[in-house]
Enzyme design. Structure first.
Site, PDB file in Angstrom:
ATOM      1  N   ILE A 114       0.846  -1.192   0.000  1.00 18.94           N
ATOM      2  CA  ILE A 114       0.000   0.000   0.000  1.00 18.94           C
ATOM      3  C   ILE A 114       0.882   1.243   0.000  1.00 18.94           C
ATOM      4  O   ILE A 114       2.088   1.146   0.279  1.00 18.94           O
ATOM      5  CB  ILE A 114      -0.921   0.045   1.247  1.00 18.94           C
ATOM      6  CG1 ILE A 114      -0.083   0.030   2.551  1.00 18.94           C
ATOM      7  CG2 ILE A 114      -1.917  -1.109   1.234  1.00 18.94           C
ATOM      8  CD1 ILE A 114      -0.892   0.338   3.805  1.00 18.94           C
TER       9      ILE A 114
ATOM     10  N   TYR B 217       7.249   4.225   2.624  1.00 24.76           N
ATOM     11  CA  TYR B 217       7.267   3.235   1.530  1.00 24.76           C
ATOM     12  C   TYR B 217       8.703   2.912   1.109  1.00 24.76           C
ATOM     13  O   TYR B 217       9.065   1.745   0.916  1.00 24.76           O
ATOM     14  CB  TYR B 217       6.480   3.820   0.361  1.00 24.76           C
ATOM     15  CG  TYR B 217       6.219   2.895  -0.803  1.00 24.76           C
ATOM     16  CD1 TYR B 217       5.079   2.098  -0.842  1.00 24.76           C
ATOM     17  CD2 TYR B 217       7.085   2.841  -1.893  1.00 24.76           C
ATOM     18  CE1 TYR B 217       4.820   1.264  -1.928  1.00 24.76           C
ATOM     19  CE2 TYR B 217       6.846   2.021  -2.978  1.00 24.76           C
ATOM     20  CZ  TYR B 217       5.704   1.241  -2.995  1.00 24.76           C
ATOM     21  OH  TYR B 217       5.456   0.424  -4.073  1.00 24.76           O
TER      22      TYR B 217
HETATM   23  N1  CAA Z   1      12.481  17.756  -3.170  1.00 21.08           N
HETATM   24  C1  CAA Z   1      12.271  17.915  -1.850  1.00 21.08           C
HETATM   25  N2  CAA Z   1      11.079  18.244  -1.327  1.00 21.08           N
HETATM   26  C2  CAA Z   1      10.072  18.448  -2.168  1.00 21.08           C
HETATM   27  C3  CAA Z   1      10.220  18.305  -3.559  1.00 21.08           C
HETATM   28  C4  CAA Z   1      11.495  17.942  -4.044  1.00 21.08           C
HETATM   29  N3  CAA Z   1      11.718  17.752  -5.351  1.00 21.08           N
HETATM   30  N4  CAA Z   1       9.049  18.567  -4.113  1.00 21.08           N
HETATM   31  C5  CAA Z   1       8.174  18.834  -3.128  1.00 21.08           C
HETATM   32  N5  CAA Z   1       8.796  18.795  -1.941  1.00 21.08           N
HETATM   33  C6  CAA Z   1       8.207  18.978  -0.624  1.00 21.08           C
HETATM   34  C7  CAA Z   1       8.138  20.415  -0.156  1.00 21.08           C
HETATM   35  O1  CAA Z   1       9.341  20.808   0.458  1.00 21.08           O
HETATM   36  C8  CAA Z   1       7.001  20.333   0.877  1.00 21.08           C
HETATM   37  O2  CAA Z   1       7.488  19.724   2.072  1.00 21.08           O
HETATM   38  P1  CAA Z   1       6.786  19.830   3.524  1.00 21.08           P
HETATM   39  O3  CAA Z   1       5.488  19.054   3.463  1.00 21.08           O
HETATM   40  O4  CAA Z   1       7.776  19.220   4.446  1.00 21.08           O
HETATM   41  O5  CAA Z   1       6.561  21.284   3.747  1.00 21.08           O
HETATM   42  C9  CAA Z   1       6.050  19.395   0.223  1.00 21.08           C
HETATM   43  O6  CAA Z   1       6.829  18.592  -0.695  1.00 21.08           O
HETATM   44  C10 CAA Z   1       5.010  20.208  -0.459  1.00 21.08           C
HETATM   45  O7  CAA Z   1       4.519  19.542  -1.534  1.00 21.08           O
HETATM   46  P2  CAA Z   1       3.124  19.914  -2.207  1.00 21.08           P
HETATM   47  O8  CAA Z   1       2.357  20.944  -1.468  1.00 21.08           O
HETATM   48  O9  CAA Z   1       3.390  20.097  -3.659  1.00 21.08           O
HETATM   49  O10 CAA Z   1       2.406  18.559  -2.187  1.00 21.08           O
HETATM   50  P3  CAA Z   1       1.592  17.643  -1.206  1.00 21.08           P
HETATM   51  O11 CAA Z   1       1.982  17.729   0.209  1.00 21.08           O
HETATM   52  O12 CAA Z   1       0.173  17.755  -1.594  1.00 21.08           O
HETATM   53  O13 CAA Z   1       2.126  16.249  -1.820  1.00 21.08           O
HETATM   54  C11 CAA Z   1       3.542  14.478  -2.335  1.00 21.08           C
HETATM   55  C12 CAA Z   1       3.462  15.895  -1.833  1.00 21.08           C
HETATM   56  C13 CAA Z   1       2.707  13.558  -1.463  1.00 21.08           C
HETATM   57  C14 CAA Z   1       5.007  14.060  -2.213  1.00 21.08           C
HETATM   58  C15 CAA Z   1       3.052  14.410  -3.796  1.00 21.08           C
HETATM   59  O14 CAA Z   1       3.850  15.244  -4.560  1.00 21.08           O
HETATM   60  C16 CAA Z   1       3.112  13.017  -4.362  1.00 21.08           C
HETATM   61  O15 CAA Z   1       2.176  12.246  -4.246  1.00 21.08           O
HETATM   62  N6  CAA Z   1       4.234  12.680  -5.039  1.00 21.08           N
HETATM   63  C17 CAA Z   1       4.421  11.379  -5.672  1.00 21.08           C
HETATM   64  C18 CAA Z   1       4.995  10.393  -4.737  1.00 21.08           C
HETATM   65  C19 CAA Z   1       5.225   9.132  -5.490  1.00 21.08           C
HETATM   66  O16 CAA Z   1       5.979   9.072  -6.459  1.00 21.08           O
HETATM   67  N7  CAA Z   1       4.578   8.055  -5.088  1.00 21.08           N
HETATM   68  C20 CAA Z   1       4.693   6.810  -5.782  1.00 21.08           C
HETATM   69  C21 CAA Z   1       3.401   6.094  -5.716  1.00 21.08           C
HETATM   70  S1  CAA Z   1       3.386   4.672  -6.777  1.00 21.08           S
HETATM   71  C22 CAA Z   1       4.347   3.591  -5.989  1.00 21.08           C
HETATM   72  O17 CAA Z   1       4.739   3.757  -4.878  1.00 21.08           O
HETATM   73  C23 CAA Z   1       4.683   2.356  -6.776  1.00 21.08           C
HETATM   74  C24 CAA Z   1       6.127   2.215  -6.937  1.00 21.08           C
HETATM   75  O18 CAA Z   1       6.714   1.367  -6.287  1.00 21.08           O
HETATM   76  C25 CAA Z   1       6.830   3.049  -7.908  1.00 21.08           C
END
Ligand code: CAA
Length: 240
Positions: A85, A147
């Protein structure tokens, strides 16, 4: 007698493709699922693969369910720890519940399930344990401290297990898929996913069947010399 395989999370996404791939390769397959009865019933009707419902994070449920599958289908030769998950958010916003849920379902499940089949495999001097890790266990991913930790943990788990199993003809390997077109990946915000696909040299998401193929390879008797390895399948997104 055909060999018996358990695939956790085996009725949807990558797991469903693995269950079908193993069935087509001649194994008797038991597909585990945790919650989605409707999808599991449909999967069973469409494929004829037996489905079993339990929570892989629950140690006792794993013991009981493996005992039931053994009674129904025979001793388990192949275990595919695939169930997983996501509870994505940055560490600042991650709750203890989000951390625990992912560690329990994605990492502790490897222990729970392998424990349930391990002594039988040792006694029969044959086994295949395959853990589905992730590109994000290899490289880390913003929003996935839970994860990424669990998926990196699975790689450490099979490395130790491979050494313990070798003298019993049991192999333990991991597969690290990249971004594959499943419900889990489609749940990533569209703009973020677009950016991720832009970083994949082959220019597309993977197909579940492309992961299943590798599981069938590792499950085979002929793969007995492959153990302790992590097979990376990610379209070139992260080259280890
Ligand atoms: N480097 C460092 N920090 C970053 C960043 C980057 N490139 N981009 C965004 N951030 C951080 C910001 O610093 C901020 O941090 P805080 O919460 O500590 O203040 C935060 O991200 C803000 O981001 P947003 O407001 O844009 O976004 P959010 O909180 O709504 O969502 C997220 C952030 C949950 C990471 C969202 O961008 C996301 O879902 N990303 C994708 C994650 C991902 O790839 N998941 C894979 C799922 S599929 C899977 O898992 C299968 C597999 O095995 C591949």
């Amino acid at each position: 007698m055909t060999k018996v395989a358990i695939v956790t999370g085996g009725t949807r996404g990558i797991g469903a493709a693995i269950s079908i791939g193993l069935k087509e390769a001649g194994y008797t397959v038991a597909a585990n699922y945790a919650g989605n009865d409707e999808a599991a019933t449909r999967f069973k009707e469409e494929t004829g693969i037996a489905v079993y419902k339990w929570n892989v994070g629950d140690y006792d449920a794993c013991q009981a369910s493996v005992a039931k599958i053994t009674a129904d289908l025979g001793p388990v030769d192949i275990l595919v720890n695939n169930a997983g998950i996501t509870r994505d958010t940055t560490l600042s916003k991650m709750t203890k519940e989000m951390w625990d849920a992912v560690i329990e379902t994605n990492l502790t499940s490897n222990f729970n399930m392998t424990k349930a089949v391990w002594d039988g495999m040792k006694e029969r001097r044959y086994g295949r344990v395959i853990c589905i890790s992730s590109i994000n266990g290899q490289k880390g991913q913003v929003g996935q401290t839970n994860y990424s930790a669990a998926k990196a943990g699975a790689i450490g788990f099979i490395k130790a297990l491979a050494q313990e199993g070798a003298r019993y003809n049991i192999t333990a390997n991991a597969i690290a898929p990249g971004y594959v077109g499943t419900d889990m990946v489609r749940a990533v915000p569209e703009k973020v996913l677009e950016k991720i696909v832009g970083q994949i040299p082959v220019g597309r998401l993977g197909e579940p069947e492309e992961i299943a193929r590798a599981v069938v390879f590792l499950a085979a008797e002929e793969a007995g010399f492959v153990t302790g390895s992590t097979l990376t399948i990610n379209g070139g997104q992260y080259i280890t």
